[in-house]
Scaffold this active site. Structure first.
Site, PDB file in Angstrom:
ATOM      1  CD  GLN A 190      -3.538  60.247 -47.016  1.00 21.19           C
ATOM      2  OE1 GLN A 190      -2.561  59.507 -47.052  1.00 21.19           O
ATOM      3  NE2 GLN A 190      -4.402  60.337 -48.009  1.00 21.19           N
ATOM      4  CG  ASP A 245      -4.603  64.952 -53.807  1.00 16.63           C
ATOM      5  OD1 ASP A 245      -3.534  64.295 -53.752  1.00 16.63           O
ATOM      6  OD2 ASP A 245      -5.460  64.914 -52.915  1.00 16.63           O
ATOM      7  NE  ARG A 266      -6.916  63.241 -56.719  1.00 14.79           N
ATOM      8  CZ  ARG A 266      -8.168  63.546 -56.360  1.00 14.79           C
ATOM      9  NH1 ARG A 266      -8.988  64.063 -57.233  1.00 14.79           N
ATOM     10  NH2 ARG A 266      -8.598  63.329 -55.127  1.00 14.79           N
ATOM     11  N   PRO A 295       7.457  43.981 -91.935  1.00 11.98           N
ATOM     12  CG  PRO A 295       9.630  43.140 -91.941  1.00 11.98           C
ATOM     13  CD  PRO A 295       8.536  43.599 -91.017  1.00 11.98           C
ATOM     14  CB  VAL A 348       7.460  39.652 -91.001  1.00  4.02           C
ATOM     15  CG1 VAL A 348       6.127  40.323 -90.671  1.00  4.02           C
ATOM     16  CG2 VAL A 348       8.299  39.481 -89.744  1.00  4.02           C
ATOM     17  N   GLY A 349       5.054  37.303 -91.589  1.00  5.81           N
ATOM     18  CA  GLY A 349       4.026  36.474 -90.949  1.00  5.81           C
ATOM     19  C   GLY A 349       2.859  37.267 -90.405  1.00  5.81           C
ATOM     20  N   GLY A 363       0.160  38.430 -91.960  1.00 10.13           N
ATOM     21  CA  GLY A 363      -1.133  37.961 -92.450  1.00 10.13           C
ATOM     22  C   GLY A 363      -1.558  36.686 -91.742  1.00 10.13           C
ATOM     23  CB  THR A 364       0.339  33.562 -91.067  1.00  9.78           C
ATOM     24  OG1 THR A 364       0.840  33.587 -92.398  1.00  9.78           O
ATOM     25  CG2 THR A 364       0.050  32.164 -90.621  1.00  9.78           C
TER      26      THR A 364
HETATM   27  N1  LIG Z   1       6.909  32.231 -87.494  1.00 10.49           N
HETATM   28  C1  LIG Z   1       6.869  31.621 -88.664  1.00 10.49           C
HETATM   29  N2  LIG Z   1       7.609  30.533 -88.883  1.00 10.49           N
HETATM   30  C2  LIG Z   1       7.595  29.902 -90.070  1.00 10.49           C
HETATM   31  N3  LIG Z   1       6.843  30.289 -91.105  1.00 10.49           N
HETATM   32  C3  LIG Z   1       6.073  31.368 -90.957  1.00 10.49           C
HETATM   33  C4  LIG Z   1       6.047  32.090 -89.736  1.00 10.49           C
HETATM   34  N4  LIG Z   1       5.194  33.119 -89.872  1.00 10.49           N
HETATM   35  C5  LIG Z   1       4.712  33.044 -91.133  1.00 10.49           C
HETATM   36  N5  LIG Z   1       5.221  32.005 -91.768  1.00 10.49           N
HETATM   37  C6  LIG Z   1       4.972  31.625 -93.159  1.00 10.49           C
HETATM   38  O1  LIG Z   1       5.584  32.640 -93.965  1.00 10.49           O
HETATM   39  C7  LIG Z   1       4.815  32.877 -95.111  1.00 10.49           C
HETATM   40  C8  LIG Z   1       4.546  34.372 -95.214  1.00 10.49           C
HETATM   41  O2  LIG Z   1       3.682  34.726 -94.161  1.00 10.49           O
HETATM   42  P1  LIG Z   1       2.579  35.835 -94.321  1.00 10.49           P
HETATM   43  O3  LIG Z   1       1.955  35.774 -95.655  1.00 10.49           O
HETATM   44  O4  LIG Z   1       1.698  35.735 -93.137  1.00 10.49           O
HETATM   45  O5  LIG Z   1       3.491  37.123 -94.219  1.00 10.49           O
HETATM   46  P2  LIG Z   1       3.081  38.633 -94.356  1.00 10.49           P
HETATM   47  O6  LIG Z   1       3.896  39.369 -93.374  1.00 10.49           O
HETATM   48  O7  LIG Z   1       1.613  38.786 -94.227  1.00 10.49           O
HETATM   49  O8  LIG Z   1       3.537  38.972 -95.816  1.00 10.49           O
HETATM   50  P3  LIG Z   1       3.059  40.163 -96.801  1.00 10.49           P
HETATM   51  O9  LIG Z   1       3.517  41.406 -96.226  1.00 10.49           O
HETATM   52  O10 LIG Z   1       3.737  39.864 -98.055  1.00 10.49           O
HETATM   53  O11 LIG Z   1       1.577  40.051 -96.880  1.00 10.49           O
HETATM   54  C9  LIG Z   1       3.557  32.009 -94.988  1.00 10.49           C
HETATM   55  O12 LIG Z   1       3.722  30.849 -95.745  1.00 10.49           O
HETATM   56  C10 LIG Z   1       3.504  31.663 -93.518  1.00 10.49           C
HETATM   57  O13 LIG Z   1       2.886  30.421 -93.277  1.00 10.49           O
END
Ligand SMILES: Nc1ncnc2c1ncn2[C@@H]1O[C@H](COP(=O)(O)OP(=O)(O)OP(=O)(O)O)[C@@H](O)[C@H]1O
Ligand SMILES: Nc1ccn([C@H]2C[C@H](O)[C@@H](COP(=O)(O)O)O2)c(=O)n1
Length: 660
Positions: free
Chosen positions: A174, A320, A392, A447, A450-451, A453-454
């Site tokens: 080039q 290239d 590439r 674990p 921990v939250g 699911g939420t």
């Molecule tokens: N960042 C946060 N601060 C405060 N409370 C929280 C937070 N995240 C989740 N929670 C609350 O903690 C609780 C447990 O949350 P969740 O059921 O979502 O956990 P998980 O990881 O899915 O648990 P598991 O593995 O037992 O299913 C719920 O009541 C949720 O509202």
């Protein structure tokens, strides 16, 4: 880095035999040059086999903006040349897109015009070094304005180019071409000397157009102010594109493939020599010369490749092709070592980092060197790799996935494949490969309490995607064990129960009604006893295997949020976004306590903490699918974050990695 495009996820799978003839599209380098020199010639230039890739079309459009009439005639392009001094001032900026060749070659041309102009490029091109052309062109008298030697490049009208004797510090076609093109406008002889020979298409083509040009080893001299005469140019197949199919055929267990009419110019054939040195059965049939370029049909047969030390002398002629050579090395026996190729860091991406990171994610034993890489061949794992918008790299990873159908490889960052190889997906499908654009998955592991699911439920609702609560599947098996009084230690019995589980999820507003043996069991599943039993049956390999397909089946359009322990490490290894949530055990126990209290369940925090710690230990130390973050997971510590803050961080990651 290049912009990410919505759902830019691709995968290739291939199980069939690989045989027959394969037409590879035209050479990119020759296509760029044919339209530039055709424009500067007097009379008509007919180009057959022009590569209609985004890069080459960028050059074509720029020549049109400079007043050149270029029309399509069937598959051919017909360029009505305006002569060396016939280009017209453009109305606006000249956009090179992603094309480094366009920007550097056209710099030589525009530097010598009597009008001002500006070259711009996309984000990736705007980060690439242009000092390498600005330096010699400035010595020739050009006035080029740029910010830190990167695009946009603004050219002031030229007074008169000076012929120079330029010793380029790098072997770059080039740079050489930019100086030679500017040299056409100088009085006298312009000379470029390179440290190694780079591709010589410009020299070959200039001679074909009637230019007085001498080549003496590494030195090329051009006499200024020539009268170029329009030519008929037949563009051969691009060896850089052919290289993907060379590696594909050699590494495929049952291949005999003929790549037609491939350019084997000695300044470009490094990939052939390297693959032959690796033991590849690759032969050149019917070698011939067309329009000054060496071409041949390339026959590829399945081979067991072996690792080699790549000779540095071959690097310029294979520059290239290293992304796909890295794939060949990853599938070869033994170790391949590349040094002296620092230039790879300045391509459309830093190709050393992008390729080695991607291969590491696929489980390949490899490491970066400052100027190359060391790669030891071995099996590939499933995973999602990022082509980083480098055409590439993206095509190389896709072919690695096709060559290992037993693993699940997804590639993102493929959106620039059209810059060099718009027919890529059509061609691989013609060869029998299956091209898919997988449904995106965001995995959220972590674990207990921990939250996950939420957060997962909120994320799925926000994105409008499906939700997989994999814990509910393990909890359902646990409930079955408890209801039917099964023996949690009888692995065979549990695996049978897992296979036969009559479980369904029925949408019910934002939540799902979970039916086990026809009965709604949502509340029973959430009991601590059920969670504890789930954690006891989950370590059994046969149970996990029996539940795997059931979980994978949730991957449905438009997307899936998958919550669990091994979503990113086992079930959806190739997910484009993996999140791992953590929080200290005390905080999780507090959250769970509050949750249970709201439901009217009275438990002591101390007991919850003990249970959580026991479950953490069991889930993370089990032999099969232990609870660990995936290598490419984004870890978020939620201890001090609200649910909304966690969600905002994840939405931000979705924007970066999945973009919906
Ligand atoms: N960042 C946060 N601060 C405060 N409370 C929280 C937070 N995240 C989740 N929670 C609350 O903690 C609780 C447990 O949350 P969740 O059921 O979502 O956990 P998980 O990881 O899915 O648990 P598991 O593995 O037992 O299913 C719920 O009541 C949720 O509202
Ligand atoms: N992907 C998964 C999901 C769950 N488990 C096991 C281990 C957990 O302790 C138990 C309950 O899960 P929860 O509903 O609390 O998320 O199920 C697993 O091994 N893998």
């Amino acid at each position: 880095m290049a912009e990410k495009h919505p759902l830019d996820l691709h995968s290739l799978t291939f199980t069939g035999q690989l045989s027959g003839r394969c037409k590879i599209p035209g050479d990119k380098s020759i296509s760029h040059r044919s339209v530039i020199l055709g424009s500067l010639a007097e009379g008509e230039t007919r180009i057959s086999g022009f590569l209609r890739s985004e890069d080459c079309l960028a050059t074509l459009n720029i020549m049109r903006q400079l007043g050149v009439n270029i029309v399509e005639d069937g598959d051919d392009l017909v360029v009505t040349g305006v002569g060396l001094h016939g280009l017209q001032p453009p109305a606006g900026h000249l956009d090179c897109g992603n094309a480094g060749t366009a920007m550097r070659l056209l710099s030589g041309l525009l530097a010598a015009q009597r009008f001002s102009s500006t070259l711009v490029g996309d984000e990736s091109l705007s980060g690439r070094p242009m000092g390498r052309v600005i330096t010699p062109l400035t010595q020739m008298g050009a006035q080029i304005k740029s910010d830190e030697h990167t695009a946009p490049l603004e050219f002031s009208p030229s007074i008169q180019m000076k012929a120079i004797d330029y010793h380029s510090p790098i072997a770059s076609a080039q740079v050489k071409s930019a100086v030679l093109l500017a040299g056409l406008y100088a009085d006298g002889v312009t000379t470029v000397t390179e440290p190694n020979k780079s591709r010589d298409h410009t020299e070959t083509m200039l001679k074909g157009f009637g230019c007085n040009l001498q080549v003496d080893g590494l030195k090329v001299s051009v006499h200024g102010q020539p009268h170029l005469r329009g030519q008929a140019i037949k563009v051969p197949a691009d060896v850089s594109s052919a290289a993907f199919f060379m590696v594909l055929g050699l590494c495929h267990p049952d291949a005999d493939l003929l790549l037609e009419n491939v350019n084997i110019n000695p300044t470009r054939d490094g990939v052939i020599k390297i693959l032959q040195a690796m033991g590849g059965r690759l032969s050149l049939e019917n070698p011939r010369t067309e329009a000054g370029e060496a071409v041949a049909d390339v026959r590829i047969q399945s081979s067991q490749l072996r690792g080699i030390d790549i000779p540095e002398a071959l690097i310029p002629s294979a520059i290239d092709e290293f992304p796909v050579l890295f794939i060949a090395a990853a599938l070869a026996n033994g170790t391949t070592r590349l040094t002296g190729a620092e230039e790879l860091r300045h391509k459309e991406s830093d190709r050393i980092t992008v390729m080695i990171k991607g291969l590491q994610l696929l489980g390949v034993d490899c490491k970066e060197l400052p100027d190359g890489a060391e790669i030891t061949g071995g099996p590939l794992h499933s995973g999602m790799v990022d082509g980083h918008g480098d055409h590439r790299c993206a095509m190389s990873f896709l072919l690695a996935g096709a060559l290992r159908p037993e693993v699940d490889t997804v590639v993102r960052g493929c959106h620039n494949i059209d810059t060099s190889f718009p027919e890529f997906f059509t061609l691989v499908e013609q060869l029998g490969m299956r091209h898919q654009q997988p449904v995106p998955v965001v995995t959220i592991d972590g674990p207990s309490g921990v939250g996950k699911g939420t957060t997962s439920a909120l994320l799925a609702a926000r994105l409008g995607w499906h939700l997989l609560d994999s814990g509910a599947i393990y909890r359902s098996l646990a409930l079955k064990v408890m209801n039917d009084d099964l023996d949690p230690a009888n692995e065979a019995q549990l695996a049978e129960a897992a296979k036969a589980l009559r479980l369904s999820f029925q949408a019910d507003g934002q939540h799902a009604r979970i039916l086990l043996d026809g009965q709604q069991v949502n509340d029973q599943l959430r009991s601590e006893a059920c969670g504890d039993m789930a954690s006891q049956v989950a370590p059994i390999a046969a149970v996990r295997q029996a539940l795997l397909q059931r979980q994978k089946a949730f991957q449905q359009p438009p997307g899936l949020v998958a919550d669990g322990r091994d979503m990113g490490t086992v079930v959806f290894k190739s997910a484009p976004l993996k999140v791992f949530l953590t929080a200290n055990a005390e905080e999780r126990a507090k959250r769970r306590h509050k949750q249970l209290k709201e439901k009217g369940v009275d438990v002591k925090i101390r007991d919850l903490l003990r249970d959580i710690e026991a479950r953490d230990h069991r889930d993370s130390t089990r032999k099969v699918a232990p609870l660990v973050p995936a290598m490419d997971a984004h870890v978020i510590d939620t201890s001090d974050l609200s649910i909304e803050e966690v969600l905002a961080q994840i939405m931000n990651l979705v924007g970066q990695h999945v973009k919906v």
